[in-house]
Design an enzyme around this catalytic site. Structure first.
Site, mmCIF file in Angstrom:
data_model
loop_
_atom_site.group_PDB
_atom_site.id
_atom_site.type_symbol
_atom_site.label_atom_id
_atom_site.label_comp_id
_atom_site.label_asym_id
_atom_site.label_seq_id
_atom_site.Cartn_x
_atom_site.Cartn_y
_atom_site.Cartn_z
ATOM 1 N N LYS A 130 24.248 63.793 5.122
ATOM 2 C CA LYS A 130 22.856 63.368 5.314
ATOM 3 C C LYS A 130 22.334 63.649 6.713
ATOM 4 O O LYS A 130 21.129 63.568 6.960
ATOM 5 C CB LYS A 130 22.731 61.896 4.958
ATOM 6 C CG LYS A 130 22.927 61.639 3.465
ATOM 7 C CD LYS A 130 23.213 60.193 3.141
ATOM 8 C CE LYS A 130 23.523 60.056 1.634
ATOM 9 N NZ LYS A 130 24.132 58.756 1.297
ATOM 10 N N SER B 88 28.933 61.267 2.874
ATOM 11 C CA SER B 88 27.551 61.024 3.305
ATOM 12 C C SER B 88 27.220 61.505 4.705
ATOM 13 O O SER B 88 26.058 61.410 5.124
ATOM 14 C CB SER B 88 27.226 59.530 3.195
ATOM 15 O OG SER B 88 27.054 59.158 1.847
ATOM 16 N N LYS C 225 26.654 58.663 11.900
ATOM 17 C CA LYS C 225 26.656 58.545 10.441
ATOM 18 C C LYS C 225 28.061 58.388 9.876
ATOM 19 O O LYS C 225 29.007 59.034 10.320
ATOM 20 C CB LYS C 225 25.998 59.791 9.813
ATOM 21 C CG LYS C 225 25.743 59.673 8.322
ATOM 22 C CD LYS C 225 24.624 58.694 8.025
ATOM 23 C CE LYS C 225 24.513 58.376 6.543
ATOM 24 N NZ LYS C 225 25.594 57.483 6.061
ATOM 25 N N SER D 255 22.206 54.725 3.998
ATOM 26 C CA SER D 255 22.919 55.862 3.403
ATOM 27 C C SER D 255 22.552 56.028 1.936
ATOM 28 O O SER D 255 23.401 56.237 1.068
ATOM 29 C CB SER D 255 24.436 55.709 3.547
ATOM 30 O OG SER D 255 25.097 56.928 3.306
#
Length: 433
Positions: A65, A62, A239, A117
């Site tokens: 992203k 993720s 992140k 997320s």
């Protein structure tokens, strides 16, 4: 005997001094990172401070992203409203659980994307920007190339496992650095919690807490042989990521002692992702500081210009060049000045070339600007300067000399006129008498 003792004492002194000097300037011990790949960079310069398998292709999960959010901020307005289409379908993994007909602003979807997320938010943003996932992946890869990535292959906007979806730790650091230039992105990734209002399809509020435990968690990790909380006050984003194939991934940003760094950790186990990340961050804070190598508006050089009234061009930059360097050493860089094909006239502030600054880890280019006006001698302004205060002494005296000769000429003509008038008057007087 005394001679031998002096010799022994001299050897001991030399050894002691060598030990002192070597210990004073010894390189710091690099962190012991358990993750398969990692990197630490200084955010302003992009300088690499630490790396481990930094150019190897890895599954980013993720952390993908970050790029999705960057493109959304570049292509959409935060207050734009997006309706969830009927063919949206359920999302795998972490999600906002978007339902057909629901309407969200881009800002709300970014909250879900970067805090929760949410994989479905990533898909909806991608489809809104490019129409379909494949086209959006093409856009992601092109943007990565523009940033300078060389080992990136995006296949989707959320990082769900795909064998062709890979990126290196170094490339991810470059993308994170680019994203962190955006003030809205920095705000989004620093949020601990977000709340989204009810919709007709979902009558309850949505509450999300950031997946990045650096921002809030009191859970403990073993760090330097101590149990300490995961929460780290210097961290302000950015992140997390996890899949079975990617392992635990984390991109972090933090600032301390006037130095901001970004760390990337790929394929760690469990909470070791936070331990590894903190080891990297502290390695940067403890061992590096920043130095201004180039100061803006400072004369970096002078170039003679033929047939110019000023004689030469002075040039410099409009920005400081600041680099991180080990506290135990001084930065060593190679510089190369590349001037354009210069043509008169040149105005102060014109772009006149570039300065390339490089070492074995990075290369940076700074634009060079003219710091003074440079004009041709074949123009009215130069002639005008002959009679101004700022002219050179020779030109000034020449101007004064010409002016003096003109005054003398007028005076002489007046003298001749007066003599002639007086002589005519005498003749007239004789005739009368």
């Amino acid at each position: 005997m005394k001679t031998k003792l002096c010799f022994v004492y001299g050897i001991i002194t030399i050894l002691f001094l060598n030990l002192f000097i070597s210990s004073s300037f010894a390189s710091p011990i690099e962190p012991d990172i358990s993750a398969e790949a990692a990197i630490l960079i200084e955010i302003d310069s992009g300088e690499i401070l630490y790396e481990k398998n930094a150019n190897a292709p890895m599954y980013p999960a993720s952390t993908t992203k970050i790029m999705t959010a960057l493109l959304a901020l570049e292509h959409l307005n935060l207050e734009d409203k997006i309706t969830v289409p009927e063919d949206m379908g359920p999302a795998d993994g972490s999600a906002m659980y978007l339902l057909p007909g629901e309407v969200f602003t881009v800002r709300e979807l970014l909250d879900g994307l970067l805090v929760k997320s949410a994989n479905d938010a990533a898909v909806l943003l991608a489809r809104t920007i490019s129409g379909d996932i494949q086209s959006f992946a093409t856009l992601m890869n092109q943007r990565a190339k523009d940033i300078g990535c060389a080992n990136t292959s995006f296949a989707n906007p959320n990082g769900l496992h795909d064998p062709s979806h890979t990126i290196s730790a170094h490339d991810m650091a470059l993308i994170a650095r680019e994203a962190m230039k955006n003030a809205t992105f920095r705000e989004l990734v620093s949020q601990v919690n977000v709340t989204l209002n009810e919709t007709p399809q979902t009558p309850e509020k949505r509450y999300f807490r950031n997946t990045n435990r650096f921002l809030w968690s009191t859970s403990k990790i073993i760090y330097n042989n101590e149990y300490i909380p995961i929460k780290y006050e210097v961290v302000d984003g950015i992140k997390t990521g996890y899949t079975g194939e990617a392992g635990n991934c984390l991109v972090s940003s933090g600032k301390k002692n006037d130095i901001r760094v970004i760390s990337v950790v790929f394929k760690a186990s469990g909470y070791d992702v936070y331990r590894d990340s903190r080891l990297l961050l502290d390695y940067g804070f403890d061992n590096f500081e920043k130095k201004t190598l180039i100061k803006k508006d400072t004369v970096l050089g002078s170039q003679p210009i033929n047939y110019s009234s000023q004689g030469s061009l002075e040039y410099g930059t409009k920005e400081n060049f600041v680099v991180p360097y080990l506290k135990s050493s001084l930065p060593v860089y190679n510089t190369k000045i590349m001037l354009n094909d210069l043509k008169l006239p040149i105005s102060k502030g014109d772009i006149v070339g570039k300065l390339v600054i490089s070492n074995d880890k990075s290369t940076n280019e700074l634009t060079l600007f003219a710091l003074n006006n440079v004009e041709s001698i074949f123009n009215f302004n130069f002639i005008k300067q002959i009679f101004t205060y700022n002219s050179s002494s020779i030109l000034k005296y020449l101007g004064y000399s010409l002016s003096s000769l003109f005054v003398l000429f007028i005076g002489f003509r007046y003298y001749v006129y007066c003599k002639r008038k007086k002589r005519l008057k005498r003749k007239s007087y004789r005739k009368l008498y």
